[in-house]
Scaffold this active site. Structure first.
Site, PDB file in Angstrom:
ATOM      1  N   GLY A 171      48.541 -64.819  -9.158  1.00  0.00           N
ATOM      2  CA  GLY A 171      48.091 -65.832  -8.954  1.00  0.00           C
ATOM      3  C   GLY A 171      48.366 -65.710  -7.065  1.00  0.00           C
ATOM      4  N   CYS A 172      47.877 -66.773  -6.555  1.00  0.00           N
ATOM      5  CA  CYS A 172      48.049 -66.434  -5.121  1.00  0.00           C
ATOM      6  C   CYS A 172      49.068 -66.938  -4.516  1.00  0.00           C
ATOM      7  CB  CYS A 172      47.283 -66.863  -4.387  1.00  0.00           C
ATOM      8  SG  CYS A 172      46.493 -68.713  -4.243  1.00  0.00           S
ATOM      9  N   TYR A 173      49.728 -68.734  -5.466  1.00  0.00           N
ATOM     10  CA  TYR A 173      50.835 -69.289  -5.624  1.00  0.00           C
ATOM     11  C   TYR A 173      51.636 -68.094  -5.876  1.00  0.00           C
ATOM     12  CZ  TYR A 173      48.505 -73.584  -3.605  1.00  0.00           C
ATOM     13  OH  TYR A 173      47.896 -74.579  -3.081  1.00  0.00           O
TER      14      TYR A 173
END
EC number: 1.2.1.38
Lengths: 342, 342, 342, 342
Positions: free
Chosen positions: D145-147
């Site tokens: 995921g990006c986070y």
């Protein structure tokens, strides 16, 4: 009979916002307007949004110019307020929108601001326990910093109800007007649009001791604050994400109850319904504070988030609110809880 | 005794802005609020910036709900106003913020809107020659489109003084709120931030015949309009760049004199000092119109540029201004020329 | 063997974009980098996005520093290029990204730039009729202005096919990077976000004679240009809305055919499918030009709209494209038609 | 011989960014492109910035269409990847850009995603200890995921060097593209411009267990994560402010040394010089990660801040980086550390 108000530092963002609010204030008559490098210029060239004052000309910031007013607002660079205030006499209400008289601890002042401490004035955040009494009838007001306003209002109920450990971790995003109107490369539109960036990281931001002072006073003993401010690509607004470990046994219900109680009679601070979170756009141009709080069960942390307009409740609106109390007016006079959105 | 106002379509941007203004209007009491797909919801969930109305619940848009008010504002999709208005009776002041009753020419209506023409109501742009008289005491008002407001105010003085050829070329930039609140892919923040794009190019935008109607009426004969709207990465504001070939012999002085004369007594339209140009930020949240005009000597064209807030003067503020006239109130009641900037 | 390139003015936006492109260019080796007020600083502090060059240190802009390169790019303030170019010798390819050598007419130069005319170099807009031949093998290149690039590419097909009257009316919106990196109050993020504003209105913008020069050369006789630039709340991009009265008998089909023909073999200029309009976000960071054209039947005007990245095709990408031609490389080497969106 | 790659979900933001990178990848040939609701449309209408692919037509996402490729990227809604992957066979490299195969703990998956756990694939964050070995030669990759990408890279050095207590407090700001291209009211440009707002507060965001998995693996025992994501008014970028109490005796020097060591050989992760802080604009369109770290002496907390482009390193760039490892290519092939700024 109208209250005559002068504004020293009318060409900056804080001064402009103050004038916007004073123009709508039913008891205020706007008197002298001063600016240093801009003295002699039409306000219309500097603050073109303030059409009714377009033909006013800025004067030099001197005691003579500021004399003869009932209220004098000082929107000056840090460290310049004391010298002006001294010359204004004890009967004039002086509202300092700078930092000079916010801190009680001289050592904190000297560490963070690097100059001699000028003193401490009644602190213009009426929502804090005990603050209103000190402001009513006062002739001196220290307007809080924008971040301490957002953070203190988000967190004090947790400390007032003894729900949180005394180590707060805070990350806040501010619109660029908080950095002022003096042109600097990193504040250019080309630099800030499309970008988020932190500054003053690691405990160095000057608003940190002010937050600790406020939260510590509510908690009754010191509260450590880790504060990270970030610059957001928007002109106005602060979103403060404030967290602290919950004390053992604290529940979501007890947290919510504490916040409901703390804000029950507040005209400007609004606890949002459960499930709805603050957005800075909702308070743009308004003196309202939108707050929401949650308990992260897994991390057992309280997460309290507030949104304010840094120029309104965070500076000029807060100043007017405290002025109202000092003058014996209704605290909400001339102020609104209605934002300009979208 | 307060004037009771209902708002049909209170969940959209026009409705929200109208409520923001009505909350500050000293003569208005806000009555029923309706919304179609949003009926039954709290306004606080839909318009969180309108804190004083947060607990109001939207009702269905029916004649029963709207009955019993002195004023009914219709912020409905185009084509829906006539049916509602018919049921409200001739004594109720009906202010249509849609397009339904703006155009005089039924063929124009049918060509650009694709449905049967509902009729023509007094046109709510008081600054146009003759418009105030038609609005005073009227029970029906057609609020102008946002682009026609910006364009007509920028150009009508040139036509009133017979300074310009009858072919206008207009390029305008609008904030995204002008496109409404219904979610569409090209209106996503990800798409609009950092991007300028045109739409309705080549004469197809529905506001074109409305501009031609306004300018032609002032000129006394038809004015051709080439209009290109563009979407700008900002929530609010219209900047309209309006140009027309100057007639032979026209000078910069004669142009300026015509504009000074046209706006001399206008409370909301402000001709900026020479050398200062409009910026939409200066009129954000305000009913003011900032205008500047120049003569391009080399091209012998008049360049008139106006900035408005599309939601305020361009929609809801214009509606309130005309309502004031219709009700016999001072035209400026509840309206401001002060913008929220930066 | 790599071509060694020096960049004079590496700390500004044009210099930074040029370095971004040169880093991706397979034939170029980046040599000396200079900056005046920033000499001695690490590039990483000034252009943090150019990670591979972070440890490079800027030198003074002197002939000694720039000597020994095959190509020297000059990204200097207007008026400073001639003195530097003279010292570089005739065998060095000098690419001037300033205005100094763009205009053929000395009187135009003196009127708009206020100094003595330095001369005229081959004009770096290869897509214009005849331009490529002049660039191939040249040792001097005058990179076009950003607005003239966008405008000339949008309009020249209409003049090449004799479809338009010789009076063009142009309104363009530019991102703020076009105004440079020197901090000025009106370029602050607080001022530009949420705001559209015009500047240089009435024929005063320095790019106006350059547009007239380009369009006039294509038309075979003078073309009058009314040009209004506006500042848009975005870092990059130009959207140019260019209109001219169509000549009698011109049809939508003849217009489209002219544009299809003009761009048929162009690697960077792309005529969008009918019904699709340019958006600046689509060309962000790309050397592509997106163009669409329509005939407004009612106004009988041609509306041609182009979108470019002002820093890429509008400045540094255009410079690299012309450099490729001068060096005998494929014109597209190191350049892309792929934008960074959203 | 080129590696043929198919992209399932080519019309969204992740798919578009992936195609932008694959177009610049020297070893990849772009094969089938699919999209569900958009099947049958030209890519030029959906991703106008990808000019070289404008005439490609999207197909349905079926096993037949995806067959015959060496690599298949899945940019599908969560929960849809497993069914597609099963039909592709064990010899095809399948890169899942969704969440389906990221989590090891089935209970976590079920709690946060509400469906049955599909399994766990090698995790595509090569910079984490041990991750590269698992990716080399793998036929299945779960893109993070990006986070979690931004957070894990900012904090893992502190845990790898045993410098931090096992309770992390993280606040991150993301550009709106992280929320996808499906139009929703709160993602409209009118809503997000000028506004910061949190979401998924209190431990509910689906990326929380992924962060805990990554940091816990490095720490060797569980790490509690309090994570608050906020939506920022920009299209791209994540700024992650990550803090944890420092263990006793930790100093600023020991913190910096740990980070220098952790990133010493990393091609994409860059520890900024002391005193310089990350900005998301600097990594726009780049696979670089800018990190800075400080020790807040008063609060005795480590503050590590990272900036990434959520679509590049946070999604599509990370996918290509891991694909390179799986294919035996140099890890940096086709990727850049150069941002598009300003």
């Amino acid at each position: 009979m109208a209250v005559r108000a002068a504004v020293a530092g009318a060409s900056g963002y804080a001064g402009g916002e103050l004038l916007r609010l004073l123009l709508a204030h039913p008891e205020i008559e706007i008197g002298a307007l001063t600016g240093n490098s801009n003295a002699g210029q039409r306000l219309g060239a500097l603050q073109p949004h303030l059409l009714p004052l377009a033909d006013r000309v800025l004067q030099e910031t001197t005691a003579e110019v500021l004399a003869g007013h009932d209220v004098v607002f000082l929107a000056l660079p840090h460290g310049q307020s004391a010298a002006v205030a001294e010359q204004l006499g004890p009967d004039v209400l002086v509202v300092d929108m700078g930092a000079d008289f916010r801190l009680k601890d001289a050592a904190d002042w000297e560490k963070f601001y690097g100059s001699a401490h000028a003193g401490t004035w009644p602190y213009g955040l009426p929502e804090l326990p005990g603050a209103r009494a000190a402001l009513e009838g006062s002739k001196r007001i220290a307007v809080p910093g924008c971040y301490p306003t957002a953070v203190s209002l988000a967190l004090f109920p947790a400390y007032a109800a003894d729900l949180a450990e005394h180590e707060a971790v805070i990350v806040a995003a501010s619109g660029t007007s908080g950095a002022g109107k003096a042109p600097k490369p990193h504040l250019l539109g080309s630099e800030v649009m499309g970008s988020m960036s932190p500054y003053g990281v690691g405990g160095g931001h000057r608003h940190t001791p002010e937050m600790m002072q406020n939260l510590g006073a509510v908690a009754g003993e010191p509260v450590t604050v880790s504060f990270t401010p970030t610059l957001a690509p928007m002109p106005r607004g602060i979103l403060a994400t404030c967290t602290a470990k919950a004390k053992p046994g604290v529940t979501a219900e007890s947290v919510r109850a504490a916040y409901e109680k703390a804000f029950a009679d507040e005209p400007f601070v609004h606890l949002l319904p459960e499930g709805q979170w603050p957005a800075t756009a909702s308070v743009q141009g308004s003196n309202a504070v939108h707050v929401q709080v949650a308990l992260d069960e897994a991390a057992h942390r309280i997460i309290a988030i507030s949104a304010i307009d840094n120029l309104t409740k965070g500076t000029a609106g807060g100043a007017v609110q405290s002025m109202n109390l000092a003058l014996g007016l209704d605290e909400t006079t001339g102020l609104s809880t209605i934002g300009v959105a979208p």
